[in-house]
Design a protein around this motif. Structure first.
Motif, PDB file in Angstrom:
ATOM      1  N   MET A  53      17.985 -64.064 -47.635  1.00 50.32           N
ATOM      2  CA  MET A  53      18.509 -63.032 -46.314  1.00 50.32           C
ATOM      3  C   MET A  53      18.649 -61.707 -46.532  1.00 50.32           C
ATOM      4  SD  MET A  53      21.341 -65.881 -44.985  1.00 50.32           S
ATOM      5  CE  MET A  53      21.930 -64.894 -43.807  1.00 50.32           C
ATOM      6  N   CYS A  54      17.538 -60.910 -46.031  1.00 50.61           N
ATOM      7  CA  CYS A  54      17.594 -59.428 -46.266  1.00 50.61           C
ATOM      8  C   CYS A  54      18.458 -58.944 -45.482  1.00 50.61           C
ATOM      9  CB  CYS A  54      16.182 -59.037 -45.830  1.00 50.61           C
ATOM     10  SG  CYS A  54      14.732 -59.855 -46.820  1.00 50.61           S
ATOM     11  N   GLY A  55      18.975 -57.950 -46.231  1.00 52.28           N
ATOM     12  CA  GLY A  55      20.274 -57.330 -45.487  1.00 52.28           C
ATOM     13  C   GLY A  55      21.296 -56.824 -46.539  1.00 52.28           C
ATOM     14  N   ARG A  56      22.484 -56.073 -46.050  1.00 54.67           N
ATOM     15  CA  ARG A  56      23.306 -55.546 -46.832  1.00 54.67           C
ATOM     16  C   ARG A  56      24.771 -56.478 -46.766  1.00 54.67           C
ATOM     17  NH1 ARG A  56      23.480 -49.169 -46.862  1.00 54.67           N
ATOM     18  NH2 ARG A  56      25.568 -49.983 -47.638  1.00 54.67           N
ATOM     19  N   GLY A  57      25.661 -56.331 -47.715  1.00 54.42           N
ATOM     20  CA  GLY A  57      26.841 -56.966 -47.514  1.00 54.42           C
ATOM     21  C   GLY A  57      27.112 -58.553 -47.900  1.00 54.42           C
ATOM     22  N   GLY A  58      28.273 -58.981 -47.830  1.00 56.78           N
ATOM     23  CA  GLY A  58      28.661 -60.318 -48.465  1.00 56.78           C
ATOM     24  C   GLY A  58      27.892 -61.441 -47.853  1.00 56.78           C
ATOM     25  N   GLY A  59      27.656 -61.405 -46.523  1.00 57.55           N
ATOM     26  CA  GLY A  59      26.977 -62.339 -45.728  1.00 57.55           C
ATOM     27  C   GLY A  59      25.691 -62.750 -46.532  1.00 57.55           C
ATOM     28  N   THR A  60      24.846 -61.725 -46.668  1.00 55.32           N
ATOM     29  CA  THR A  60      23.536 -61.875 -47.486  1.00 55.32           C
ATOM     30  C   THR A  60      23.928 -62.287 -48.952  1.00 55.32           C
ATOM     31  OG1 THR A  60      23.316 -59.660 -47.624  1.00 55.32           O
ATOM     32  CG2 THR A  60      22.410 -60.695 -45.726  1.00 55.32           C
ATOM     33  N   ASN A  61      24.705 -61.340 -49.500  1.00 56.98           N
ATOM     34  CA  ASN A  61      24.904 -61.510 -50.925  1.00 56.98           C
ATOM     35  C   ASN A  61      25.391 -63.071 -51.424  1.00 56.98           C
ATOM     36  OD1 ASN A  61      24.016 -58.667 -51.488  1.00 56.98           O
ATOM     37  ND2 ASN A  61      26.186 -58.102 -51.572  1.00 56.98           N
ATOM     38  N   ASN A  62      26.324 -63.570 -50.691  1.00 54.98           N
ATOM     39  CA  ASN A  62      26.755 -64.748 -51.007  1.00 54.98           C
ATOM     40  C   ASN A  62      25.982 -65.919 -50.661  1.00 54.98           C
ATOM     41  OD1 ASN A  62      28.887 -63.354 -52.134  1.00 54.98           O
ATOM     42  ND2 ASN A  62      30.032 -63.210 -50.231  1.00 54.98           N
ATOM     43  N   HIS A  63      24.947 -65.574 -50.051  1.00 58.54           N
ATOM     44  CA  HIS A  63      24.034 -66.947 -49.550  1.00 58.54           C
ATOM     45  C   HIS A  63      23.336 -67.453 -50.810  1.00 58.54           C
ATOM     46  CE1 HIS A  63      21.370 -69.378 -47.161  1.00 58.54           C
ATOM     47  NE2 HIS A  63      20.399 -68.824 -47.592  1.00 58.54           N
ATOM     48  N   ILE A  64      23.303 -68.693 -50.531  1.00 53.41           N
ATOM     49  CA  ILE A  64      22.761 -69.486 -51.771  1.00 53.41           C
ATOM     50  C   ILE A  64      21.280 -69.054 -52.222  1.00 53.41           C
ATOM     51  CG2 ILE A  64      22.084 -71.545 -50.443  1.00 53.41           C
ATOM     52  CD1 ILE A  64      23.485 -71.653 -54.210  1.00 53.41           C
ATOM     53  N   GLY A  65      20.527 -68.933 -51.169  1.00 52.93           N
ATOM     54  CA  GLY A  65      19.262 -68.479 -51.378  1.00 52.93           C
ATOM     55  C   GLY A  65      18.989 -67.052 -52.111  1.00 52.93           C
ATOM     56  N   ASN A  66      19.878 -66.200 -51.635  1.00 53.38           N
ATOM     57  CA  ASN A  66      20.024 -64.909 -52.442  1.00 53.38           C
ATOM     58  C   ASN A  66      20.375 -65.041 -53.998  1.00 53.38           C
ATOM     59  OD1 ASN A  66      19.922 -64.622 -49.321  1.00 53.38           O
ATOM     60  ND2 ASN A  66      20.272 -62.212 -49.885  1.00 53.38           N
ATOM     61  N   ILE A  67      21.471 -65.628 -53.939  1.00 51.37           N
ATOM     62  CA  ILE A  67      22.050 -66.096 -55.310  1.00 51.37           C
ATOM     63  C   ILE A  67      21.233 -66.486 -56.386  1.00 51.37           C
ATOM     64  CG2 ILE A  67      23.636 -67.489 -56.736  1.00 51.37           C
ATOM     65  CD1 ILE A  67      25.507 -67.210 -54.169  1.00 51.37           C
ATOM     66  N   ARG A  68      20.230 -67.508 -55.744  1.00 56.53           N
ATOM     67  CA  ARG A  68      19.266 -68.382 -56.371  1.00 56.53           C
ATOM     68  C   ARG A  68      17.920 -67.394 -56.898  1.00 56.53           C
ATOM     69  NH1 ARG A  68      16.719 -72.980 -54.280  1.00 56.53           N
ATOM     70  NH2 ARG A  68      16.279 -73.487 -56.472  1.00 56.53           N
ATOM     71  N   PHE A  69      17.749 -66.619 -55.846  1.00 54.11           N
ATOM     72  CA  PHE A  69      16.508 -65.557 -55.995  1.00 54.11           C
ATOM     73  C   PHE A  69      17.019 -64.738 -57.093  1.00 54.11           C
ATOM     74  CE2 PHE A  69      14.071 -61.899 -54.805  1.00 54.11           C
ATOM     75  CZ  PHE A  69      12.688 -62.359 -55.263  1.00 54.11           C
ATOM     76  N   ARG A  70      18.285 -64.136 -57.187  1.00 53.47           N
ATOM     77  CA  ARG A  70      18.659 -63.111 -58.008  1.00 53.47           C
ATOM     78  C   ARG A  70      18.628 -63.600 -59.274  1.00 53.47           C
ATOM     79  NH1 ARG A  70      22.486 -61.546 -54.239  1.00 53.47           N
ATOM     80  NH2 ARG A  70      24.149 -62.828 -55.369  1.00 53.47           N
ATOM     81  N   GLN A  71      18.797 -65.153 -59.547  1.00 50.86           N
ATOM     82  CA  GLN A  71      18.786 -65.937 -60.856  1.00 50.86           C
ATOM     83  C   GLN A  71      17.347 -65.800 -61.303  1.00 50.86           C
ATOM     84  OE1 GLN A  71      20.375 -69.536 -59.789  1.00 50.86           O
ATOM     85  NE2 GLN A  71      22.633 -68.658 -60.588  1.00 50.86           N
ATOM     86  N   LEU A  72      16.544 -66.024 -60.428  1.00 53.78           N
ATOM     87  CA  LEU A  72      14.980 -66.016 -60.640  1.00 53.78           C
ATOM     88  C   LEU A  72      14.558 -64.562 -61.060  1.00 53.78           C
ATOM     89  CD1 LEU A  72      12.193 -67.378 -60.692  1.00 53.78           C
ATOM     90  CD2 LEU A  72      11.992 -66.836 -58.429  1.00 53.78           C
ATOM     91  N   VAL A  73      15.000 -63.717 -60.559  1.00 56.05           N
ATOM     92  CA  VAL A  73      14.623 -62.300 -61.020  1.00 56.05           C
ATOM     93  C   VAL A  73      15.238 -61.897 -62.296  1.00 56.05           C
ATOM     94  CG1 VAL A  73      14.922 -59.766 -60.198  1.00 56.05           C
ATOM     95  CG2 VAL A  73      14.381 -61.339 -58.427  1.00 56.05           C
TER      96      VAL A  73
END
Length: 103
Positions: free
Chosen positions: A39-59
């Motif tokens: 989920m593109c955007g700023r803030g906790g809603g996007t930062n805490n989404h499981i997809g964002n967490i998993r993508f950061r791990q891949l990065v």
């Protein structure tokens, strides 16, 4: 609603959209982003989404290779990370929230 650059609605009243996989997966009016959706955007809603967490791990898994790459090769490394994400099952998507009231 969310767009993926694909369309999808979110609990906050927006929709997310994704333009990557128009035939197999919805591109608009996505109500609930999945585990492979960033989920593109700023803030906790996007930062805490499981997809964002998993993508950061891949990065992070490719960070050293990216940092060691030449200026010319850095875009290739970044593209490979995006391709890995998009080849997941279901495919990884990059979603942007749209305001449904805007028509």
């Amino acid at each position: 609603s969310v767009n993926s650059g694909m369309g999808m609605a979110s609990p906050g009243g927006g929709t997310y959209n994704n333009n990557a996989f128009p035939h197999q997966y919805p591109m608009e009016h996505i109500d609930y982003p999945g585990m492979n959706d960033v989920m593109c955007g700023r803030g906790g809603g996007t930062n805490n989404h499981i997809g964002n967490i998993r993508f950061r791990q891949l990065v992070n898994e490719h960070k050293r290779r990216y940092l060691a790459a030449s200026k010319v090769d850095k875009p290739r490394v970044a593209l490979e990370v995006v391709q890995i994400w998009r080849e997941l099952d279901p495919p990884g998507r990059f979603l942007t929230k749209t305001d449904l009231s805007q028509g």
